[in-house]
Write an enzyme that holds these catalytic residues in place. Structure first.
Site, PDB file in Angstrom:
ATOM      1  N   MET A   1      -3.281  19.989  11.437  1.00 54.11           N
ATOM      2  CA  MET A   1      -3.036  20.012  10.002  1.00 54.11           C
ATOM      3  C   MET A   1      -1.709  19.330   9.724  1.00 54.11           C
ATOM      4  O   MET A   1      -0.710  19.603  10.394  1.00 54.11           O
ATOM      5  CB  MET A   1      -2.991  21.457   9.527  1.00 54.11           C
ATOM      6  CG  MET A   1      -3.119  21.626   8.042  1.00 54.11           C
ATOM      7  SD  MET A   1      -4.736  21.109   7.431  1.00 54.11           S
ATOM      8  CE  MET A   1      -5.830  22.158   8.392  1.00 54.11           C
ATOM      9  N   ASP A   2      -1.650  18.449   8.772  1.00 55.39           N
ATOM     10  CA  ASP A   2      -0.454  17.669   8.515  1.00 55.39           C
ATOM     11  C   ASP A   2       0.690  18.537   8.007  1.00 55.39           C
ATOM     12  O   ASP A   2       0.511  19.455   7.243  1.00 55.39           O
ATOM     13  CB  ASP A   2      -0.736  16.593   7.463  1.00 55.39           C
ATOM     14  CG  ASP A   2      -1.654  15.521   8.010  1.00 55.39           C
ATOM     15  OD1 ASP A   2      -1.794  15.485   9.229  1.00 55.39           O
ATOM     16  OD2 ASP A   2      -2.195  14.747   7.223  1.00 55.39           O
TER      17      ASP A   2
ATOM     18  N   LEU B 191      -8.851  17.333  14.506  1.00 52.54           N
ATOM     19  CA  LEU B 191      -8.278  16.229  15.283  1.00 52.54           C
ATOM     20  C   LEU B 191      -7.887  15.094  14.346  1.00 52.54           C
ATOM     21  O   LEU B 191      -8.744  14.443  13.767  1.00 52.54           O
ATOM     22  CB  LEU B 191      -9.288  15.739  16.332  1.00 52.54           C
ATOM     23  CG  LEU B 191      -9.706  16.785  17.378  1.00 52.54           C
ATOM     24  CD1 LEU B 191     -10.736  16.221  18.323  1.00 52.54           C
ATOM     25  CD2 LEU B 191      -8.490  17.279  18.152  1.00 52.54           C
ATOM     26  N   GLU B 192      -6.599  14.866  14.203  1.00 58.40           N
ATOM     27  CA  GLU B 192      -6.106  13.867  13.264  1.00 58.40           C
ATOM     28  C   GLU B 192      -5.676  12.579  13.956  1.00 58.40           C
ATOM     29  O   GLU B 192      -5.110  11.689  13.309  1.00 58.40           O
ATOM     30  CB  GLU B 192      -4.948  14.459  12.457  1.00 58.40           C
ATOM     31  CG  GLU B 192      -5.387  15.681  11.667  1.00 58.40           C
ATOM     32  CD  GLU B 192      -4.272  16.322  10.861  1.00 58.40           C
ATOM     33  OE1 GLU B 192      -3.201  15.691  10.751  1.00 58.40           O
ATOM     34  OE2 GLU B 192      -4.472  17.431  10.358  1.00 58.40           O
ATOM     35  N   ASN B 193      -5.934  12.498  15.253  1.00 57.63           N
ATOM     36  CA  ASN B 193      -5.546  11.295  16.008  1.00 57.63           C
ATOM     37  C   ASN B 193      -6.736  10.646  16.694  1.00 57.63           C
ATOM     38  O   ASN B 193      -6.630  10.077  17.771  1.00 57.63           O
ATOM     39  CB  ASN B 193      -4.473  11.660  17.055  1.00 57.63           C
ATOM     40  CG  ASN B 193      -3.218  12.203  16.405  1.00 57.63           C
ATOM     41  OD1 ASN B 193      -2.571  11.509  15.638  1.00 57.63           O
ATOM     42  ND2 ASN B 193      -2.893  13.453  16.687  1.00 57.63           N
TER      43      ASN B 193
END
Length: 570
Positions: A1-2, A395-397
């Site tokens: 989460m950013d 998964l943000e990458n």
């Protein structure tokens, strides 16, 4: 989460002067090839399936670019949506029988940027007309005369490279029919209404239907709770993505090139237990932080009662590809025994507690068969160790849909029908069904609980109507949710993810009232902004926030306002 803002910069594709000149030449040619008299209004439409009510029947779209949608439509209940990609301009064509040396008029309603309508193979001068920008339905019109030996022409719709999807509906070609002795076939009639609709089977997340054939039908549309969810050619269908222990109303219609029949009598179907465990039909998800970053430090027992799904953030990558592990942060002063007992106590209250994988700094990679196996095995072990009900994919990458699908299906086989699977993609990840996150969600639709997209840290993005919306508004939430709702996810699998306070994200925080207005717009058709969906989605799952800890620091303002509103949705 950013935890920090990142603004997506979008680049508008510039059309070359050569393209502009070519288009001008086509328009000039169409003008020079004008007819001495327009086609008579009484003449029948020679195009097959002109309103796309029978899916793509009669039409061929390049590179699989075409699909039918139920919103937006110009007439009837369906329209064409075609999406250019790479070197493909999303051309959709149909060949029509015509008479030699005869006059024809071609019209169509379109929406989008740089949409073209024309005819090729005329035997004289091929024609095309276009619009550079149609934010709402706009009619295109052109005409041509066939050559002395021409017996067929090809109708052609297409967009332009690098541009968003375009929409088309109600295509019409009028003029003499293909039989020289007949000025046109008799006007076709819509098919009869199907009868005998019945539920033929159910699973934890699906209902199977069957019905009797309808005279004159070339296909059938399936409606769930008033919304079209499938178009099929046979007399059976399986509707997936349903919530457990929830009743739904189903109807079917018959379609052909002339239109759509009246809807059949309704039947009620209900998904069985499992496929998301005890998650309520309208649910609130909150992330619990396993670290101290300035927000209120909580135990699981202290998480606000408004939350139905508590996502423990985060599991960590190990040195083994795809494998994950979880360790309580010692700085929290939270013993493992108390943590486990708190999880069990919240589950006894009807809550689901899941483990989230990823986050802004997460480095878990599932990009091979061994990694998929390791991911499933280690998650299964964590579920058994701590009692987690499932997993959240954040998964943000980067995410590989092929191997993540394998991993989650393997986990489902181990965990059983009560497994809860949630996702928290960024906005860019759900802009198209060709994106890896969206593909993964559709691949596991039968076992997926909800996608809570993060409507923050993203800047401006495209909505389902092709317009650009800025984050922080009701329109941003509703127009982007529409992409998921019309792209194949069930309403029960769509939630709105927002920060609980301004400190919860770098940008994109909105007041709880804005969240509630967006929920009302999607579920009830009320409190909308400038964008209003063509239909309502009363089965919308709910909302998510980052995080329960930031919510607590902000006096529980988010959960106190949004929680009751979600639980009160129709």
């Amino acid at each position: 989460m950013d935890h920090s803002p990142s603004r997506l910069r979008r680049r508008r594709t510039k059309l070359t002067s050569a393209f502009a000149a070519g288009t001008a030449a086509l328009l000039l040619t169409a003008g020079l090839g004008g007819l001495s008299g327009s086609a008579q209004a009484a003449e029948p439409n020679l195009a097959d399936n002109p309103g796309f009510e029978a899916g793509l029947g009669g039409w061929t779209c390049s590179a699989g670019s075409g699909a039918t949608v139920s919103s937006p439509v110009h007439g009837g209940s369906a329209a064409l949506k075609a999406t250019p990609a790479g070197s493909d301009n999303a051309a959709c064509t149909q060949t029509v029988t015509v008479q030699p040396d005869s006059a024809y008029e071609l019209t169509g309603w379109v929406q989008g940027s740089y949409v073209h309508l024309g005819a090729t193979g005329t035997g004289t001068t091929d024609v095309s007309t276009w619009t550079p920008s149609a934010s709402s339905w706009q009619q295109l019109r052109t005409s041509f005369r066939t050559g002395p030996d021409t017996t067929s022409v090809t109708l052609r719709l297409h967009g332009w490279y690098g541009q968003p999807a375009y929409y088309a509906d109600d295509i019409s070609l009028t003029g003499p029919g293909g039989d020289p002795g007949d000025p046109g076939d008799p006007e076709p009639e819509a098919p009869a209404t199907p009868g005998g609709l019945a539920v033929s089977g159910t699973t934890s997340s699906s209902v199977s239907l069957s019905w009797n054939p309808a005279d004159g039908a070339t296909g059938y549309n399936v409606y769930r709770d008033g919304a079209k969810v499938q178009a099929v050619t046979g007399t059976s269908a399986t509707v997936t993505g349903l919530s457990a222990d929830t009743s739904y109303s189903f109807r079917v219609t018959a379609v052909n090139g002339a239109g759509e029949s009246a809807r059949s009598a309704a039947v009620t179907g209900k998904g069985g237990s499992g496929g998301g465990g005890g998650v309520p039909a309208h649910a609130v998800t909150g992330y619990w932080q396993n670290f101290d970053n300035g927000a209120t430090v909580q135990t699981i027992a202290e998480v606000q009662d408004a939350y139905d799904i508590i996502a423990v953030a985060f599991a960590d990558a190990t040195g083994t590809p795809g494998a994950v592990d979880f360790t309580l942060d010692p700085a929290l002063g939270y013993s493992e025994a108390t943590f486990k007992a708190d999880i069990a106590a919240r589950q006894a209250e009807g809550k689901s507690v899941i483990i989230s994988v990823g986050g802004e700094r997460g480095a878990v990679a599932v990009n091979s068969d061994p990694a998929a196996t390791n991911f499933a095995n280690t998650l299964s072990a964590l579920m058994q160790e701590y009692g987690f009900d499932g997993v959240d994919i954040d998964l943000e990458n980067g995410l590989n849909s092929t191997y993540m699908t394998k991993a989650l299906r393997s986990l489902a086989a181990k965990a059983g029908s009560g497994l809860v699977i949630t996702m928290a993609p960024q906005t860019i990840d759900m802009q198209s069904t060709s994106n890896e996150y969206f593909k993964t969600a559709l691949n596991i639709k039968d076992i997926l609980t909800v996608v809570n997209m993060q409507y923050y840290n993203s800047g401006s993005m495209l909505g389902c109507d092709g317009k650009v919306y800025s984050q922080g508004s009701v329109d941003f939430l509703t127009a982007l949710a529409c992409i998921q709702l019309e792209g194949g996810l069930a309403p029960s699998q769509v939630g709105l993810g927002l920060p609980a306070s301004p400190r919860g994200a770098g940008s994109g925080h909105v007041s709880p009232s804005t969240v509630n207005n967006a929920l009302d717009c999607l579920a009830r058709g009320t409190n909308c902004g400038t964008f209003k969906p063509a239909k309502t989605y009363p089965g919308l799952r709910g909302a998510m926030t980052w995080s329960t800890n930031w919510d607590a620091l902000n006096g529980n303002a988010w959960s106190n306002a949004v929680g009751p509103h979600v639980h009160g949705l129709p």
